[in-house]
Enzyme design. Sequence first.
Site, PDB file in Angstrom:
ATOM      1  N   HIS A 177       0.871  -1.175   0.000  1.00  0.00           N
ATOM      2  CA  HIS A 177       0.000   0.000   0.000  1.00  0.00           C
ATOM      3  C   HIS A 177       0.913   1.232   0.000  1.00  0.00           C
ATOM      4  O   HIS A 177       2.026   1.174   0.503  1.00  0.00           O
ATOM      5  CB  HIS A 177      -0.831  -0.059   1.294  1.00  0.00           C
ATOM      6  CG  HIS A 177      -1.873   0.994   1.438  1.00  0.00           C
ATOM      7  ND1 HIS A 177      -1.585   2.292   1.786  1.00  0.00           N
ATOM      8  CD2 HIS A 177      -3.224   0.933   1.311  1.00  0.00           C
ATOM      9  CE1 HIS A 177      -2.716   2.979   1.867  1.00  0.00           C
ATOM     10  NE2 HIS A 177      -3.727   2.185   1.583  1.00  0.00           N
ATOM     11  N   ASP A 213       3.350  -4.119   8.320  1.00  0.00           N
ATOM     12  CA  ASP A 213       2.124  -3.342   8.154  1.00  0.00           C
ATOM     13  C   ASP A 213       0.953  -4.324   8.308  1.00  0.00           C
ATOM     14  O   ASP A 213       0.702  -5.139   7.431  1.00  0.00           O
ATOM     15  CB  ASP A 213       2.145  -2.695   6.756  1.00  0.00           C
ATOM     16  CG  ASP A 213       0.797  -2.126   6.324  1.00  0.00           C
ATOM     17  OD1 ASP A 213      -0.202  -2.299   7.060  1.00  0.00           O
ATOM     18  OD2 ASP A 213       0.744  -1.513   5.241  1.00  0.00           O
ATOM     19  N   GLN A 258      -4.331  -4.733   7.100  1.00  0.00           N
ATOM     20  CA  GLN A 258      -5.334  -5.661   6.561  1.00  0.00           C
ATOM     21  C   GLN A 258      -5.369  -6.988   7.310  1.00  0.00           C
ATOM     22  O   GLN A 258      -6.295  -7.773   7.140  1.00  0.00           O
ATOM     23  CB  GLN A 258      -5.059  -5.940   5.073  1.00  0.00           C
ATOM     24  CG  GLN A 258      -5.256  -4.745   4.169  1.00  0.00           C
ATOM     25  CD  GLN A 258      -6.684  -4.238   4.170  1.00  0.00           C
ATOM     26  OE1 GLN A 258      -7.637  -4.991   4.400  1.00  0.00           O
ATOM     27  NE2 GLN A 258      -6.850  -2.954   3.916  1.00  0.00           N
ATOM     28  N   LYS A 305     -10.186  -0.544  10.463  1.00  0.00           N
ATOM     29  CA  LYS A 305     -10.343  -1.732   9.618  1.00  0.00           C
ATOM     30  C   LYS A 305     -10.749  -2.950  10.435  1.00  0.00           C
ATOM     31  O   LYS A 305     -11.102  -3.982   9.894  1.00  0.00           O
ATOM     32  CB  LYS A 305      -9.056  -2.007   8.849  1.00  0.00           C
ATOM     33  CG  LYS A 305      -8.727  -0.882   7.873  1.00  0.00           C
ATOM     34  CD  LYS A 305      -7.834  -1.328   6.764  1.00  0.00           C
ATOM     35  CE  LYS A 305      -7.123  -0.174   6.087  1.00  0.00           C
ATOM     36  NZ  LYS A 305      -7.936   0.458   5.039  1.00  0.00           N
ATOM     37  N   CYS A 345      -4.955   2.508  -3.514  1.00  0.00           N
ATOM     38  CA  CYS A 345      -3.719   3.060  -2.924  1.00  0.00           C
ATOM     39  C   CYS A 345      -2.567   2.086  -3.083  1.00  0.00           C
ATOM     40  O   CYS A 345      -1.700   1.971  -2.207  1.00  0.00           O
ATOM     41  CB  CYS A 345      -3.914   3.435  -1.462  1.00  0.00           C
ATOM     42  SG  CYS A 345      -5.149   4.708  -1.230  1.00  0.00           S
TER      43      CYS A 345
END
Lengths: 150, 421
Positions: B138, B215, B218, B241, B379
């Site tokens: 991303h 990261d 998600q 999220k 993104c």
Amino acid sequence: MSELSDLYQEVILDHNKRPRNFRTIETPDREAKGYNPLCGDKVAVYVNLEGDRIVDVSFQGAGCAISTASASVMTEALRGMTLAEAEALFQSFHKLVTEGPLALPDDIDLGKLAVFSGVHDYPARVKCASLVWHTVRAALENQNKTVTTE
Amino acid sequence: MTTSNREIVRPSRSEPFDAATLRARDFPILNQEIHGHRLVYLDNAATSQKPRAVIEAITRYYEHDNANVHRGVHTLSERATHGYETARARVQAFLGAPSVKEIIFTRGTSEAINLVASTFGHERVDTGDEVLITGLEHHSNIVPWQMLCRARGAKLTVAPIDQRGVVTPEAFAAALTEKTKLVAFSHVSNALGTINPAEQFTALARERGIPVVIDGAQAAPHLKIDVAALGCDFYAFSGHKVYGPTGIGALWGKAEHLESMPPYQGGGEMIRSVTFEETIYNTIPHKFEAGTPNIAGAIGLGAALEYVSAIGLDRIAAHEDELLQQATAAVGALPGIELKGTAPHKAGVLSFTLAAAHPHDIGTILDQRGVAVRAGHHCAQPVMEFFGVPATVRASFGLYNTSEDIEALVAGLQEVVKVFG
């Protein structure tokens, strides 16, 4: 609430499938590029002039059905117009897609451009229809820059 | 009406998992029609909807406990501080972090990554060094590293993806060089849903003594996270999220790093004492939380983590995987569909293009039928470029999605094929 068929009218679907004037002009008098960074739509517009009259106008690019059809119908509408007539049509079209058909004076005949009347009900799609018009305006004003929607 | 006296039914592991029940009982926003159709929300990878438990936790905080934290001696300040620090402990438990001191509240994943890049990154990365990311990232896990590399005269390198949207351990290992000083990768790809073998990547980096930033934006809503087992140095995720509010997220970092890192921003809260000549910084995690924090957001995030933990992330993951299998088969069978991202291990994302129609036209037509999907580059422009498309349609699943939602998606796509076919 508007119906989907108001947005995706037959004329739009047709111009999306078989875009008119979808070609480059080798040595155009004017050209400009347009880019919508949000969705990745890219368009290039080419114009040939005789005096202040548009004698040829074409486009290339990749985008959604609304942007492709808008570019295609626009090239048909602008051919043969003077720069002043093109600017007036830009203003009318801009009003049509941002404010809706009721915002236009009764005596304005948009011709085939009227198929974009439904766009106004889809705020997220207004830029799809207007990008190519901003791009041709930049070309006619001889601005050598890329137009972006943002 | 005050919300405080309304009874909130909370989920528990003892009740059978039933998405339709959770949807109807816990997610008020989903109980509405869009353009005359039942709302089918399939844009969970962009942001998830919030359960009543989260909404009410935030309302209760503002109606009963609101005050600044770590400052006052009055009752409200104590309650606010307690709520805020309880939320931190929930994040610690959610991530499997060894210590609560290692949890820093941020605005979200982006801010967490920026924090690491501009403190730890600036100290570790020098001229001629390399920072390794993957082809799946991303923008928020690309741009902060690009900025760091530019500032330090270092080079950003990329472990490539293959046609399935997979970064293999071999490709990852091959991209590690003697110059690599830092590695950052997503646990789960937002654009394609690929689950990276995070433990394996981390081990490969750590064998070479290279610190690892993950990261987890998600991953948090789909996978059980255990930072100790992963072996990474930093892990970032966003509240919104994982059914929490926007504007709040967290960074976990190893205490040894956090202790030695310089502060990210200066201001209130992050100091122990200030004179015009010198400032002594606060202890971790407060050293990294300048200014009055997003207290209500943290409390909302704590409630969200409590909510998903009560249901069980393993059950949520199994349910979403069933939906993904159903959607992959049904959508994949439509004429002109090309699935983007066909990794064997995926979480909750179906990304695709359709020959006859542009993703934005598909998005509009689906919306007219009440189906919310994302159409765009997500993104992750380098991922789009890899597949040679400007955009894809992305349907992404959450705990409240049902088979009926997938059927609505497929019916909508059939209409697209009819209109544009």
